[in-house]
Design a protein around this motif. Structure first.
Motif, PDB file in Angstrom:
ATOM      1  N   LEU A  10      29.430  20.964   7.363  1.00  0.00           N
ATOM      2  CA  LEU A  10      27.936  21.385   7.555  1.00  0.00           C
ATOM      3  C   LEU A  10      27.450  22.469   6.280  1.00  0.00           C
ATOM      4  O   LEU A  10      28.203  23.404   6.347  1.00  0.00           O
ATOM      5  N   VAL A  11      26.702  21.959   5.728  1.00  0.00           N
ATOM      6  CA  VAL A  11      26.164  22.737   4.716  1.00  0.00           C
ATOM      7  C   VAL A  11      24.519  23.292   5.175  1.00  0.00           C
ATOM      8  O   VAL A  11      23.698  22.303   5.061  1.00  0.00           O
ATOM      9  N   THR A  12      24.557  24.404   5.325  1.00  0.00           N
ATOM     10  CA  THR A  12      23.243  24.789   5.708  1.00  0.00           C
ATOM     11  C   THR A  12      22.204  24.870   4.443  1.00  0.00           C
ATOM     12  O   THR A  12      22.673  25.413   3.305  1.00  0.00           O
ATOM     13  N   GLY A  13      20.978  24.641   4.804  1.00  0.00           N
ATOM     14  CA  GLY A  13      19.920  24.828   3.458  1.00  0.00           C
ATOM     15  C   GLY A  13      20.447  23.818   2.326  1.00  0.00           C
ATOM     16  O   GLY A  13      20.331  24.395   1.451  1.00  0.00           O
ATOM     17  N   SER A  14      20.527  22.692   2.709  1.00  0.00           N
ATOM     18  CA  SER A  14      21.224  21.363   1.806  1.00  0.00           C
ATOM     19  C   SER A  14      19.955  20.623   1.344  1.00  0.00           C
ATOM     20  O   SER A  14      20.349  19.419   0.702  1.00  0.00           O
ATOM     21  N   VAL A  35      23.474  17.272   6.720  1.00  0.00           N
ATOM     22  CA  VAL A  35      22.500  18.068   5.629  1.00  0.00           C
ATOM     23  C   VAL A  35      21.558  18.781   6.504  1.00  0.00           C
ATOM     24  O   VAL A  35      20.721  17.991   7.037  1.00  0.00           O
ATOM     25  N   HIS A  36      21.270  19.970   6.322  1.00  0.00           N
ATOM     26  CA  HIS A  36      20.453  20.866   7.076  1.00  0.00           C
ATOM     27  C   HIS A  36      19.464  21.363   6.241  1.00  0.00           C
ATOM     28  O   HIS A  36      19.645  21.711   5.110  1.00  0.00           O
ATOM     29  N   SER A  37      18.419  21.652   7.028  1.00  0.00           N
ATOM     30  CA  SER A  37      17.109  22.329   6.664  1.00  0.00           C
ATOM     31  C   SER A  37      16.287  22.821   7.742  1.00  0.00           C
ATOM     32  O   SER A  37      16.482  22.259   8.772  1.00  0.00           O
TER      33      SER A  37
END
Length: 256
Positions: A10-14, A35-37
């Motif tokens: 999990l990569v936050t702000g990606s 892929v988080h936003s």
């Protein structure tokens, strides 16, 4: 480049910048990447497409950080995505990258502005770590993206730097707390990175910022993602509790 095959991340702000480059890099190494936003649906979609076009696996997760219920909303999306795209609902790698900036002269700083920065940059990562731990197997990786501004001064960034210093305490204390499980926790601290912000398009400003680095250029998101990928890989197993200077030698022998 298969060192993360069968791993989940999990990569936050990606949706853009360092987060996007990191998500792509981890996927290229074999990980299934969430892929988080918060709200950037278009950017998240572009990151997922870039990964899939390169032969990787990824899925979007939308959840605004710094608001009530943020962590549960994010992890519900994560669970759904992992069930669909992976053969297990576990999280091997957590990259706390999402952040809001706080460039404002100290005299204009308000409690409301500071609280917003703290909620997104420090409180959310803390509770993301705590929420991730029950689903993180031994040998997991937690990587916190901080800033070189916790080591050198730029007064308009005092609030931002304070929140990132708090983030670094997650690294320090959880590295000790999770060592028995073989989980590493590290901080990566970028300098000035060319993430496409319009204000950095001014040639004079870009030249001045480039001069802060020993290499005489702005950092690229990929410069940072390679450091993150190393820490996430099996080769990074003996590094924990570290503050990794990824500033490109910013401010070496200089003062502001």
């Amino acid at each position: 480049m298969s060192g993360l095959r069968n791993k989940t991340a999990l990569v936050t702000g990606s949706s853009r910048g360092i987060g996007k480059a990191t998500a792509v890099r981890l996927a290229l190494a074999g990980a299934v990447v969430a892929v988080h936003s918060g709200t950037d649906t278009e950017g998240v979609g572009e990151t997922v497409r870039a990964i899939e076009e390169a032969g990787g696996r990824a899925f979007p997760v939308l959840a605004e950080l710094g608001v009530p219920g943020d962590v549960e909303t994010l992890f519900e999306g994560l669970r759904v995505g992992l069930k669909e795209h992976s053969d297990r609902v576990e999280l091997d790698i957590l990259v706390n990258n999402a952040a809001v900036l706080g460039t404002v002269v100290p005299e204009d700083l308000t409690p409301e502005h500071f609280d917003r920065l703290m909620a997104v940059n420090a409180k959310a990562p803390l509770f993301l770590v705590l929420r991730a731990l029950p689903m993180m197997p031994g040998g997991g990786r937690i990587i916190n993206i901080s800033t070189g501004l916790t080591r050198f001064a730029n007064p308009p960034e005092v609030a931002h730097a304070m929140t990132k210093a708090a983030l670094e305490m997650i690294t320090l204390h959880f590295a000790r707390h999770l060592g028995s499980r073989g989980i590493t926790v590290n901080t990566v601290a970028p300098g000035v990175v060319d993430t496409g912000d319009l204000f950095r398009a001014d040639p004079a400003l870009r030249a001045a910022l480039s001069g802060l680095s020993a290499f005489g250029r702005l950092g690229e998101p990929e410069d940072i993602s390679e450091v993150v990928a190393f820490l996430a890989a099996p080769e990074g197993r003996w590094i924990t509790g570290a503050w990794i200077d990824a500033t490109g030698g910013t401010m070496l022998g200089q003062t502001l």
